[in-house]
Design an enzyme around this catalytic site. Structure first.
Site, PDB file in Angstrom:
ATOM      1  N   LYS A  75      30.845  29.144 -40.726  1.00  0.00           N
ATOM      2  CA  LYS A  75      30.705  30.153 -41.769  1.00  0.00           C
ATOM      3  C   LYS A  75      29.793  29.591 -42.856  1.00  0.00           C
ATOM      4  O   LYS A  75      29.902  28.410 -43.212  1.00  0.00           O
ATOM      5  CB  LYS A  75      32.098  30.484 -42.345  1.00  0.00           C
ATOM      6  N   SER A 150      36.268  38.444 -44.382  1.00  0.00           N
ATOM      7  CA  SER A 150      34.902  38.106 -44.713  1.00  0.00           C
ATOM      8  C   SER A 150      34.181  37.233 -43.688  1.00  0.00           C
ATOM      9  O   SER A 150      32.956  37.180 -43.681  1.00  0.00           O
ATOM     10  CB  SER A 150      34.883  37.371 -46.048  1.00  0.00           C
ATOM     11  N   SER A 174      40.712  36.582 -44.247  1.00  0.00           N
ATOM     12  CA  SER A 174      39.296  36.549 -43.846  1.00  0.00           C
ATOM     13  C   SER A 174      39.002  35.877 -42.516  1.00  0.00           C
ATOM     14  O   SER A 174      37.876  35.940 -42.030  1.00  0.00           O
ATOM     15  CB  SER A 174      38.455  35.888 -44.933  1.00  0.00           C
TER      16      SER A 174
END
Lengths: 472, 475, 100
Positions: A75, A150, A174
């Site tokens: 990420k 997310s 997330s």
């Protein structure tokens, strides 16, 4: 699709080279990345160099580590030395950290091959990856739908076969919510299990890094590699994660499983609720004692979360001021420069949360908002503890719905926030939770079931997840 | 202390409380392993943590905590469980745009220190926090408001500080200076900082208000930029007078932060408290609470050296003087010597006189017994005051015994017969003066003593000589 | 619970957070923040006065590191990321006043 466990075994045995494995995955990325936009950056050259180094190490007879030659996507809120780390924000566009996150160092030591930085909602604030400054990621199962967020890029990357493993961060769901929407396994470990050093902070008391994988075993392997004490993170729990994979095959015979009443009723789509009931039945069939459990304060989780997380975020994101790194929008003096930079550099959702958090902490409102939210947090922790006196793990949906269409929820922030209603309580409690794919909804899109456990009971939690996986 | 002593007009009284920031002399910064070093090239002692880079996290320096507790205990504070908080405000020399500081739960609370004159000044708290970086203002003569731009160096960012918040117990600028001097002496005694005001490792802010005695506290102003004891005293006096002038003219004092300008000798408005920041304090989630055990605190107490006030009291008691009188010996670090000398039989008053007037800090090498012996020789009449001083100087220099030095220099006490002969000689040398002296003119006595000293090259005991002279004159 | 968040409140927090809002944005954000805060009113009825606040989900105390020097960053590498640098330092436009 080959799993990480299989790849590492093959590379260690010399049956495949890390370079071959990487090239296959780079080919998959080439084929579908333009459509999906899972990555902010594919680091193909660096990945080739790493893969070659793994192969050279094997040739030299060195021990290769548990993730030898396994491609991993990160990420883009995890710091990578010399490699741009953007948090999908214009304010950090082009920033190259001078250091690696602890998890990145541990991946390297385990022989993993980092293939790139994945897209996310700006600063991990969102549930659809639509808040990325660089455009949304698409759901591999249906590109007209969001991948969740997310960590939407990390979930999509694994779902699309770009990498067998990826890392995300989970502040209010997330990791688990996009895992559910993309049909992969996603784990939020116990707060303090995985070092946050090098994870760009959103809400410090809630953030945890965790794995995405196609199988529970792969997720367990990745968690074993990245977990354990780190002296660079004061909130890191001083004990090892231990052998998680070894516990997966033990079945659920005799385990007590509670379906959380407050998280399975109102607001949950019927097709999702049905899958959760089927999951409970599957566990019962496998020998678990399934009951209904109650975590009464869980219903206040969303309210507490949307005061605590923005409050911490408002402080964590103050440093983006145009002075030391990242974007600067020039102005005649420093206060104006700070303001111009932040106004242009942050997207609306980030601004919204910064303002919400600033308000919750400001003079005259602290007690009513932030202070009260922290007390509600205590209630939630107590209620979980009470529930765990009777059961070993708790079961709920991960997300109230399957993947939704782009733009469906962007108009009203509160509607978007409601996506996290099932995942937020574990963050507030600091407890581990995993989303494991369990069939599809009426629309044919993946449904995830969430298994929650008391702090540091990842082994038991993953055992249950593995049983659900095996029952499909 | 009365208003007259304060030097303020009318019956006004000033009320002063000081906030002192002290940089701890740890090897590394508060939350990272960067060197805590003054004077390095700009931005060379920095890392992701003290630069506030995204993703970095603080880890508390154990030594900083120990130092802070040591100082706290030396200030008679209670050590409590504590929590770090974030103080949020934007400023370019603060890398994270928040300062990590102990707020509502500081490590040290509720202590005091004692000034040499015996005044006890309360310490509200002594908490741990991180320092900011340093800005240099370029152009406009370096003045902040006229500068063309500024340059920021983060070497100092994250250096550990203890902020000692004193209660408003001070009533004169002299007391304020004494407070800072005393605090500095304590800091040096417990060895937690070099406490140099000129290098900024000790920084003082003063809260000043005025009132008529017995009235409630007036509105206060905080004065910043006090980087010497002299500035501190001048600024407080100026500020008190400014406030009195306002009040006497029928105006009111507005709560403000003011800046001391050493060049023009005035304080200037920085900002009023009405426009004060809203700091949005909250517990720092990247750090965990501190909860020192009773054993840890006891270990700190056990390791504390004797502190200045305690040393003053001990010496005062041993020498039969007041702590204020004993202060100089303590300041010079000669109290241990003085006590040992007294203990070895040195007459206390004379021991203190030598410590105060004839010995410097280097005299700590002096053997207490030898020092005591010297003072005994002096008070026993074997040496004159002048001789004793000379012998003492040589003792410090060479370490030789006082008897040997005195013998080598031929400092032998004259017997009464020799002294009588000397009186005869002196009278014979100036009969006219002798007549005057007999008639009661004491002024001429000096001429006889001078003769005696000259004749004996300073070895005569002036006091004994004068006594004989007086006896001879029948007075 | 305090009064609903006002437009002035939003302007104030934007100012504290160094964000500039247009009039339209101010209206828009006020409405959205009010909706989120209104949702948070569901905790209004909870009596939590005797419940201690939780700042950390996992209780640890006294996490300390030894006072040992660790490597620092290379200044050139650090300043290469700075929007403006001069003489080994970070350059900023006039700061206007002292830190509060």
């Amino acid at each position: 699709m080959t799993t990480a466990v299989e790849i590492a075994a093959a590379v260690r045995a010399g049956e495949r080279t890390a370079r071959e494995v990487l090239d296959e995955h780079l080919a998959a990325i080439d084929a579908r990345e333009p459509e999906l936009h899972a990555f902010n950056l594919v680091t193909a050259d660096e990945a080739r160099a790493t893969a070659d180094a793994v192969d050279a190490a094997r040739a030299a007879g060195h021990d290769l580590g548990p993730l030898a030659g396994v491609p991993v996507a990160l990420k883009d809120n995890l710091c990578t030395r010399g490699v741009p780390t953007t948090c999908s924000s214009r304010i950090l566009d082009g920033w190259r950290p001078p250091y690696d996150a602890t998890v990145v160092e541990r991946l390297a030591a385990a022989g993993a091959v980092v293939v790139g930085k994945t897209n996310l909602d700006e600063f991990a604030m969102g549930s659809s990856t639509e808040n990325s400054a660089f455009g949304p990621t698409r759901n591999p199962h249906d590109p007209s739908r969001v991948p969740g967020g997310s960590s939407g890029g990390s979930a999509a990357a694994v779902a699309a076969g770009f990498a067998p493993l990826s890392l995300g961060s989970d502040t209010g769901g997330s990791i688990r919510q996009p895992a559910a929407l993309c049909g992969v396994v996603g784990v939020k470990p116990t707060y303090g299990t995985v070092s946050r050093y090098g994870l760009v902070a959103f809400a410090s008391s809630l953030d945890q890094i965790g794995p995405f994988a196609t199988t529970v075993e792969d997720a367990a392997l990745l968690l074993e590699v990245i977990g354990g004490h780190d002296p660079l993170d004061s909130t890191s729990i001083p004990q090892p994660v231990g052998d998680l994979r070894g516990q997966l095959g033990r079945g659920v015979e005799g385990l007590r499983v509670g379906v959380v009443r407050e998280l399975t009723g109102e607001g949950i789509a019927p097709d999702v609720a049905r899958r959760v009931r089927e999951a409970a039945d599957a566990l019962a069939a496998a020998g678990a004692h399934v009951t209904e459990s109650s975590v009464p304060a869980a219903v206040y989780g969303l309210s507490a979360y949307y005061l605590i997380a923005p409050a911490e975020a408002s402080s964590n994101l103050a440093r983006y001021d145009g002075v030391r790194y990242g974007l600067r929008v020039d102005a005649g003096n420093t206060p104006d420069m700070n303001e111009a930079t932040r106004t242009e550099g942050f997207g609306d959702e980030v601004k919204r949360r910064i303002m919400l958090g600033t308000y919750a902490l400001s003079a005259g409102y602290y007690d009513a908002y932030y202070g009260k939210a922290q007390r509600v947090r205590t209630l939630i922790i107590r209620d979980f503890a009470a529930a765990y006196e009777d059961v070993d793990v708790l079961l709920s949906p991960t997300s109230p719905t399957t993947a939704f269409a782009f733009g469906d929820k962007t108009a009203d922030p509160l509607t978007m926030y409601l996506n996290d209603v099932c995942t937020i309580p574990s963050n507030l409690a600091g407890d581990p939770a995993v989303s494991v794919p369990f069939g599809t909804g009426d629309d044919g899109l993946p449904v995830g079931v969430q298994v929650m456990a008391p702090a540091l009971q990842e082994g038991t939690m993953l055992r249950v997840a593995a049983a659900l996986e095996a029952s499909r | 202390m009365s208003a007259t002593e304060s030097g303020l007009p009318g019956d006004w009284e000033m009320v002063v409380g000081l906030e002192v920031h002290c940089e701890l002399s740890t090897a590394t910064k508060l939350f990272c392993g960067c060197p805590n070093h003054f004077g390095s090239e700009p931005n060379t002692n920095v890392c992701p943590v003290c630069l506030g880079l995204p993703g970095s996290l603080p880890v508390l320096n154990a030594a900083a905590v120990t130092y802070a507790m040591r100082l706290g205990r030396a200030l008679h504070c209670e050590v409590r469980p504590s929590v770090f908080a974030r103080k949020n405000y934007f400023y370019p020399d603060m890398p994270k745009d928040y300062q990590v500081s102990q707020y509502d739960q500081p490590t040290n609370v509720d202590g005091w220190l004692e000034l040499p004159d015996g005044t006890r000044v309360g310490i509200e708290r002594a908490h741990i926090e991180e320092d900011t970086g340093k800005s240099t203002h370029v152009g406009g003569g370096g003045r902040i408001h006229e500068a063309g731009y500024s340059l920021v160096d983060y070497n100092r960012a994250g250096v550990p500080l203890v902020e000692i918040v004193g209660r408003p117990d001070l009533r004169t600028s002299e007391q304020a200076r004494q407070y800072v001097a005393e605090l500095r002496a304590i800091i040096l005694a417990v060895d937690v900082s070099d406490a140099k005001m000129e290098e900024g490792s000790m920084r003082v802010d003063a809260n000043v208000s005025v009132r008529r005695p017995g009235e409630p506290f007036g509105t206060r102003c905080e004065i910043k930029n006090l980087n010497s004891l002299r500035s501190l005293g001048r600024a407080i006096d100026y500020e008190a007078r400014r406030q009195i002038a306002l009040l006497e003219a029928g105006d009111r004092v507005v709560q403000q932060t003011r800046h001391w300008d050493e060049a023009d000798g005035r304080t200037h408005t920085l900002r009023s408290k009405e426009e004060a920041e809203d700091y949005r304090y909250f517990a720092e989630p990247d750090l965990v609470p501190l909860d020192p055990t009773a054993d840890e605190v006891a270990a700190i107490d056990d390791a504390l050296p004797a502190l200045p006030a305690e040393r003053r009291h001990r010496l005062a008691e041993a020498s039969g003087t007041t702590p204020a009188t004993a202060a100089i010996a303590v300041e010079r670090g000669l109290d241990v010597l003085a006590l040992a000398a007294i203990d070895a039989g040195g007459p206390p008053e004379r021991v203190l006189t030598h410590v105060e007037h004839n010995l410097g800090a280097e005299a700590t090498t002096l053997a207490p017994a030898a020092f005591a012996r010297l003072v005994q020789m002096e008070t026993g009449g074997e040496l004159t005051a002048t001789q004793a001083k000379q012998v003492l100087a040589e003792m410090v220099e060479t370490g030789a015994a006082p008897d040997e030095i005195a013998a080598a220099r031929g400092f032998e006490a004259m017997d009464t017969g020799a002294l009588e002969a000397l009186v005869d000689e002196a009278i014979a040398a100036d009969p006219a003066a002798w007549e005057k002296y007999q008639a009661g003119d004491d002024k001429v006595a000096g001429a006889f003593v001078g003769y005696a000293m000259k004749a004996t090259r300073g070895q005569a005991d002036g006091k004994a000589f004068t006594a004989l002279l007086r006896a001879r004159a029948g007075r | 619970m305090p009064d609903p968040i006002s437009r002035d409140d939003v302007a104030h927090v934007a100012d504290l957070a160094r964000l500039r809002l247009t009039d339209d944005e101010l209206d828009h954000f006020t409405e959205q923040l009010a909706a989120v805060l209104d949702h948070a009113r569901d905790v209004e009825g909870l009596d939590v006065a005797d419940v201690p606040p939780t700042a950390h989900p996992y209780e640890l105390t006294n996490v300390l590191r030894p006072d040992e020097v660790r490597p620092t960053l290379d200044r050139d590498e650090v300043l290469a990321e700075a929007p403006a640098a001069e003489a080994g330092q970070f350059r900023v436009p006039p700061v206007l006043g002292e830190a509060p």
